[in-house]
Motif scaffolding. Structure first.
Motif, PDB file in Angstrom:
ATOM      1  N   GLY A 247     -13.500   9.039  12.432  1.00 49.56           N
ATOM      2  CA  GLY A 247     -14.410   7.953  12.793  1.00 49.56           C
ATOM      3  C   GLY A 247     -15.592   7.860  11.853  1.00 49.56           C
ATOM      4  O   GLY A 247     -16.005   6.765  11.447  1.00 49.56           O
ATOM      5  N   LEU A 248     -16.147   9.005  11.491  1.00 48.30           N
ATOM      6  CA  LEU A 248     -17.282   9.030  10.566  1.00 48.30           C
ATOM      7  C   LEU A 248     -16.873   8.563   9.172  1.00 48.30           C
ATOM      8  O   LEU A 248     -17.587   7.777   8.544  1.00 48.30           O
ATOM      9  N   GLU A 249     -15.722   9.004   8.710  1.00 42.60           N
ATOM     10  CA  GLU A 249     -15.235   8.578   7.392  1.00 42.60           C
ATOM     11  C   GLU A 249     -14.989   7.067   7.367  1.00 42.60           C
ATOM     12  O   GLU A 249     -15.277   6.409   6.367  1.00 42.60           O
ATOM     13  N   GLU A 250     -14.477   6.520   8.475  1.00 44.18           N
ATOM     14  CA  GLU A 250     -14.296   5.069   8.566  1.00 44.18           C
ATOM     15  C   GLU A 250     -15.640   4.356   8.573  1.00 44.18           C
ATOM     16  O   GLU A 250     -15.826   3.349   7.893  1.00 44.18           O
ATOM     17  N   GLN A 251     -16.572   4.880   9.354  1.00 49.19           N
ATOM     18  CA  GLN A 251     -17.897   4.268   9.463  1.00 49.19           C
ATOM     19  C   GLN A 251     -18.619   4.272   8.122  1.00 49.19           C
ATOM     20  O   GLN A 251     -19.301   3.312   7.776  1.00 49.19           O
ATOM     21  N   GLU A 252     -18.458   5.338   7.363  1.00 51.79           N
ATOM     22  CA  GLU A 252     -19.081   5.434   6.042  1.00 51.79           C
ATOM     23  C   GLU A 252     -18.271   4.700   4.974  1.00 51.79           C
ATOM     24  O   GLU A 252     -18.608   4.737   3.799  1.00 51.79           O
ATOM     25  N   GLU A 253     -17.174   4.051   5.412  1.00 51.91           N
ATOM     26  CA  GLU A 253     -16.315   3.240   4.552  1.00 51.91           C
ATOM     27  C   GLU A 253     -15.696   4.042   3.408  1.00 51.91           C
ATOM     28  O   GLU A 253     -15.555   3.563   2.289  1.00 51.91           O
ATOM     29  N   ASN A 254     -15.285   5.278   3.727  1.00 51.68           N
ATOM     30  CA  ASN A 254     -14.562   6.101   2.766  1.00 51.68           C
ATOM     31  C   ASN A 254     -13.057   5.933   2.907  1.00 51.68           C
ATOM     32  O   ASN A 254     -12.326   6.060   1.927  1.00 51.68           O
ATOM     33  N   ILE A 255     -12.608   5.697   4.155  1.00 51.59           N
ATOM     34  CA  ILE A 255     -11.192   5.490   4.413  1.00 51.59           C
ATOM     35  C   ILE A 255     -11.011   4.166   5.152  1.00 51.59           C
ATOM     36  O   ILE A 255     -11.940   3.670   5.784  1.00 51.59           O
ATOM     37  N   PHE A 256      -9.801   3.620   5.048  1.00 45.70           N
ATOM     38  CA  PHE A 256      -9.515   2.323   5.653  1.00 45.70           C
ATOM     39  C   PHE A 256      -8.113   2.342   6.235  1.00 45.70           C
ATOM     40  O   PHE A 256      -7.186   2.868   5.629  1.00 45.70           O
ATOM     41  N   SER A 257      -7.976   1.782   7.424  1.00 47.33           N
ATOM     42  CA  SER A 257      -6.673   1.607   8.048  1.00 47.33           C
ATOM     43  C   SER A 257      -6.550   0.161   8.476  1.00 47.33           C
ATOM     44  O   SER A 257      -7.466  -0.395   9.064  1.00 47.33           O
TER      45      SER A 257
ATOM     46  N   LEU B 144       0.823  -1.209   0.000  1.00 47.79           N
ATOM     47  CA  LEU B 144       0.000   0.000   0.000  1.00 47.79           C
ATOM     48  C   LEU B 144       0.858   1.261   0.000  1.00 47.79           C
ATOM     49  O   LEU B 144       0.562   2.217  -0.722  1.00 47.79           O
ATOM     50  N   SER B 145       1.921   1.270   0.794  1.00 47.25           N
ATOM     51  CA  SER B 145       2.749   2.484   0.853  1.00 47.25           C
ATOM     52  C   SER B 145       3.492   2.729  -0.456  1.00 47.25           C
ATOM     53  O   SER B 145       3.777   3.876  -0.796  1.00 47.25           O
ATOM     54  N   SER B 146       3.779   1.663  -1.193  1.00 49.45           N
ATOM     55  CA  SER B 146       4.477   1.854  -2.464  1.00 49.45           C
ATOM     56  C   SER B 146       3.519   2.120  -3.627  1.00 49.45           C
ATOM     57  O   SER B 146       3.900   2.762  -4.603  1.00 49.45           O
ATOM     58  N   GLU B 147       2.290   1.646  -3.523  1.00 49.44           N
ATOM     59  CA  GLU B 147       1.337   1.776  -4.633  1.00 49.44           C
ATOM     60  C   GLU B 147       0.341   2.924  -4.483  1.00 49.44           C
ATOM     61  O   GLU B 147      -0.165   3.429  -5.476  1.00 49.44           O
ATOM     62  N   LEU B 148       0.044   3.311  -3.241  1.00 48.97           N
ATOM     63  CA  LEU B 148      -0.997   4.309  -3.001  1.00 48.97           C
ATOM     64  C   LEU B 148      -0.468   5.477  -2.178  1.00 48.97           C
ATOM     65  O   LEU B 148       0.512   5.342  -1.450  1.00 48.97           O
ATOM     66  N   GLU B 149      -1.161   6.582  -2.282  1.00 49.68           N
ATOM     67  CA  GLU B 149      -0.835   7.740  -1.454  1.00 49.68           C
ATOM     68  C   GLU B 149      -1.740   7.715  -0.229  1.00 49.68           C
ATOM     69  O   GLU B 149      -2.961   7.604  -0.344  1.00 49.68           O
ATOM     70  N   ALA B 150      -1.140   7.827   0.940  1.00 46.55           N
ATOM     71  CA  ALA B 150      -1.908   7.833   2.184  1.00 46.55           C
ATOM     72  C   ALA B 150      -2.745   9.110   2.270  1.00 46.55           C
ATOM     73  O   ALA B 150      -2.379  10.150   1.710  1.00 46.55           O
ATOM     74  N   VAL B 151      -3.866   9.003   2.963  1.00 42.29           N
ATOM     75  CA  VAL B 151      -4.745  10.159   3.158  1.00 42.29           C
ATOM     76  C   VAL B 151      -4.062  11.127   4.122  1.00 42.29           C
ATOM     77  O   VAL B 151      -3.597  10.730   5.190  1.00 42.29           O
TER      78      VAL B 151
ATOM     79  N   ASN C 103      -5.055   2.615  12.821  1.00 42.79           N
ATOM     80  CA  ASN C 103      -5.252   4.038  12.561  1.00 42.79           C
ATOM     81  C   ASN C 103      -3.962   4.862  12.489  1.00 42.79           C
ATOM     82  O   ASN C 103      -3.987   6.059  12.729  1.00 42.79           O
ATOM     83  N   SER C 104      -2.870   4.215  12.136  1.00 42.72           N
ATOM     84  CA  SER C 104      -1.628   4.964  11.922  1.00 42.72           C
ATOM     85  C   SER C 104      -1.626   5.596  10.535  1.00 42.72           C
ATOM     86  O   SER C 104      -1.205   6.730  10.366  1.00 42.72           O
ATOM     87  N   THR C 105      -2.099   4.845   9.555  1.00 38.59           N
ATOM     88  CA  THR C 105      -2.127   5.304   8.170  1.00 38.59           C
ATOM     89  C   THR C 105      -3.487   4.973   7.582  1.00 38.59           C
ATOM     90  O   THR C 105      -3.990   3.867   7.776  1.00 38.59           O
ATOM     91  N   PHE C 106      -4.050   5.916   6.871  1.00 35.60           N
ATOM     92  CA  PHE C 106      -5.345   5.711   6.216  1.00 35.60           C
ATOM     93  C   PHE C 106      -5.176   5.796   4.713  1.00 35.60           C
ATOM     94  O   PHE C 106      -4.341   6.558   4.217  1.00 35.60           O
ATOM     95  N   TYR C 107      -6.003   5.001   4.017  1.00 33.93           N
ATOM     96  CA  TYR C 107      -6.057   5.035   2.558  1.00 33.93           C
ATOM     97  C   TYR C 107      -7.507   5.169   2.149  1.00 33.93           C
ATOM     98  O   TYR C 107      -8.410   4.703   2.851  1.00 33.93           O
ATOM     99  N   TRP C 108      -7.734   5.817   1.006  1.00 36.36           N
ATOM    100  CA  TRP C 108      -9.090   5.906   0.478  1.00 36.36           C
ATOM    101  C   TRP C 108      -9.522   4.514   0.035  1.00 36.36           C
ATOM    102  O   TRP C 108      -8.771   3.813  -0.653  1.00 36.36           O
ATOM    103  N   VAL C 109     -10.710   4.116   0.417  1.00 37.86           N
ATOM    104  CA  VAL C 109     -11.242   2.803   0.039  1.00 37.86           C
ATOM    105  C   VAL C 109     -11.305   2.686  -1.477  1.00 37.86           C
ATOM    106  O   VAL C 109     -10.988   1.643  -2.036  1.00 37.86           O
ATOM    107  N   SER C 110     -11.663   3.756  -2.146  1.00 36.94           N
ATOM    108  CA  SER C 110     -11.740   3.716  -3.608  1.00 36.94           C
ATOM    109  C   SER C 110     -10.369   3.411  -4.224  1.00 36.94           C
ATOM    110  O   SER C 110     -10.278   2.666  -5.205  1.00 36.94           O
TER     111      SER C 110
END
Length: 149
Positions: free
Chosen positions: A117-127, A62-69, A131-138
């Motif tokens: 917390g809300l963004e996680e609950q709505e499944e927009n971000i994932f860790s 993930l760290s090499s392929e995606l940009e963290a939020v 919760n050290s690093t978040f990525y967009w679910v998309s």
């Protein structure tokens, strides 16, 4: 949803790694090490290293392929969308978000954590790392689709 993404990320980790017998210090293709007979393998990620488990492989991919939020930046933008106006204090017109952030940093940090917390609950971000690093679910979904998972 998160457990499904976690399972798919583990599949991705196994797809990108090889079984590795640490006792014999060799890559193994069969279900058992041909030298010592063990089936207790580490995971080998070429060019990176060897360790037990898949979480380190997921983190590496993930760290090499995606940009963290950038949580701070995204939260501030969300607040600017909610409070685009300026506030007048005496003779000064000030940016409302800057005033909130600077005048009550504790409240700002609490609101930011609630937003996360809300963004996680709505499944927009994932860790996957507590919760050290978040990525967009998309972004994760696009990566997994590109890998055929």
């Amino acid at each position: 949803m998160q457990s499904e993404i976690q399972k798919r990320l583990e599949q991705l980790a196994f797809k990108h790694t090889n079984s590795f017998c640490y006792s014999c210090y060799q890559t193994v293709i069969e279900p058992h090490c041909p030298s010592c007979g063990t089936d207790d393998f580490m995971r080998e990620l070429s060019g990176v290293g060897v360790a037990y488990g898949a979480s380190w492989v997921i983190r590496e991919i993930l760290s090499s392929e995606l940009e963290a939020v950038d949580i701070k930046k995204c939260f501030e933008q969300s607040m600017r969308d909610c409070y685009p106006e300026e506030v007048t204090i005496g003779w000064m017109s000030l940016d409302a978000v800057s005033v909130m952030k600077e005048m009550d940093p504790i409240s700002w940090n609490i609101a930011q954590q609630e937003w996360v917390g809300l963004e996680e609950q709505e499944e927009n971000i994932f860790s996957f790392d507590n919760n050290s690093t978040f990525y967009w679910v998309s972004d994760i979904e696009n990566l997994l689709r590109g890998e055929g998972l």
